[in-house]
Design a protein around this motif. Sequence first.
Motif, mmCIF file in Angstrom:
data_model
loop_
_atom_site.group_PDB
_atom_site.id
_atom_site.type_symbol
_atom_site.label_atom_id
_atom_site.label_comp_id
_atom_site.label_asym_id
_atom_site.label_seq_id
_atom_site.Cartn_x
_atom_site.Cartn_y
_atom_site.Cartn_z
ATOM 1 N N TYR A 158 0.190 2.355 31.520
ATOM 2 C CA TYR A 158 1.526 2.924 31.366
ATOM 3 C C TYR A 158 2.166 3.144 32.732
ATOM 4 N N PHE A 159 3.472 3.093 32.771
ATOM 5 C CA PHE A 159 4.213 3.669 33.887
ATOM 6 C C PHE A 159 4.257 5.169 33.598
ATOM 7 N N SER A 160 4.144 5.991 34.647
ATOM 8 C CA SER A 160 4.146 7.436 34.411
ATOM 9 C C SER A 160 4.871 8.148 35.546
ATOM 10 N N ASP A 161 4.875 9.483 35.470
ATOM 11 C CA ASP A 161 5.393 10.286 36.570
ATOM 12 C C ASP A 161 4.217 10.966 37.271
ATOM 13 N N ALA A 162 4.529 11.792 38.249
ATOM 14 C CA ALA A 162 3.494 12.445 39.058
ATOM 15 C C ALA A 162 2.614 13.381 38.227
ATOM 16 N N LYS A 218 2.586 3.925 46.925
ATOM 17 C CA LYS A 218 3.731 4.264 47.762
ATOM 18 C C LYS A 218 3.963 3.152 48.781
ATOM 19 N N CYS A 219 5.207 2.717 48.901
ATOM 20 C CA CYS A 219 5.552 1.671 49.861
ATOM 21 C C CYS A 219 5.596 2.274 51.265
ATOM 22 N N VAL A 220 4.767 1.737 52.155
ATOM 23 C CA VAL A 220 4.693 2.228 53.531
ATOM 24 C C VAL A 220 5.156 1.174 54.537
ATOM 25 N N ASP A 221 5.680 0.067 54.041
ATOM 26 C CA ASP A 221 6.127 -1.040 54.891
ATOM 27 C C ASP A 221 7.648 -1.006 55.039
ATOM 28 N N GLN A 222 8.100 -0.649 56.244
ATOM 29 C CA GLN A 222 9.549 -0.568 56.490
ATOM 30 C C GLN A 222 10.249 -1.904 56.272
ATOM 31 N N ASN A 223 9.517 -3.003 56.401
ATOM 32 C CA ASN A 223 10.108 -4.328 56.209
ATOM 33 C C ASN A 223 10.449 -4.614 54.744
ATOM 34 N N GLU A 239 7.835 5.614 45.522
ATOM 35 C CA GLU A 239 6.574 5.872 44.835
ATOM 36 C C GLU A 239 6.651 5.268 43.436
ATOM 37 N N SER A 240 5.546 4.687 43.024
ATOM 38 C CA SER A 240 5.429 4.148 41.678
ATOM 39 C C SER A 240 4.147 4.715 41.070
#
Length: 171
Positions: free
Chosen positions: A102-106, A68-73, A81-82
């Motif tokens: 693999y790329f997946s979902d939750a 999960k990206c937590v950097d506002q910049n 979320e990836s």
Amino acid sequence: MSNNAMVSRIENDRVLVLERVFDAPRDLVFKMFKEPEHLKRWWGPRGWEVPVCNVDFRPGGVWHYCMKCVDQNQGQFFGMESWGKGVYKVIVEPETISYTDYFSDADGNTNETMPSTEITLEFIDLDGKTKLVNRAEYVSAEALKTVMDMGMLQGITETWDRLEERLNEVK
């Protein structure tokens, strides 16, 4: 930061090989890929954290995680979320880990619109240091180009920088 920069090359238009030497013993570098409490501390590019990291470390076992990206910049990526999933094929401790990525979902369902990757990690003992070789084989040159265009090379470089920082914290 290490003087040992990552070296990358493409073989056969669809295999990306990454190599880097870490100033840490092979057993410790291997452990970083095995234990979720370590993976959560370094996996992913800068500005991303791993709030979910479930590891069943055995052949046939699954590694399911969320970055999960937590950097506002990071603008449009902030809050994104990836999800990813690895299915382990071969584990020879402390020498080799091979898995399909693999790329997946939750829920762990594979994203069929994104390319999967056959990953082999090789941990080579260099008298107290470790050479990590990551071979990523894609189904086609186009699949490799897709992930390269997504910034994967920069992401893995930052990820391995974070791995080195984590190794320095624990050794």
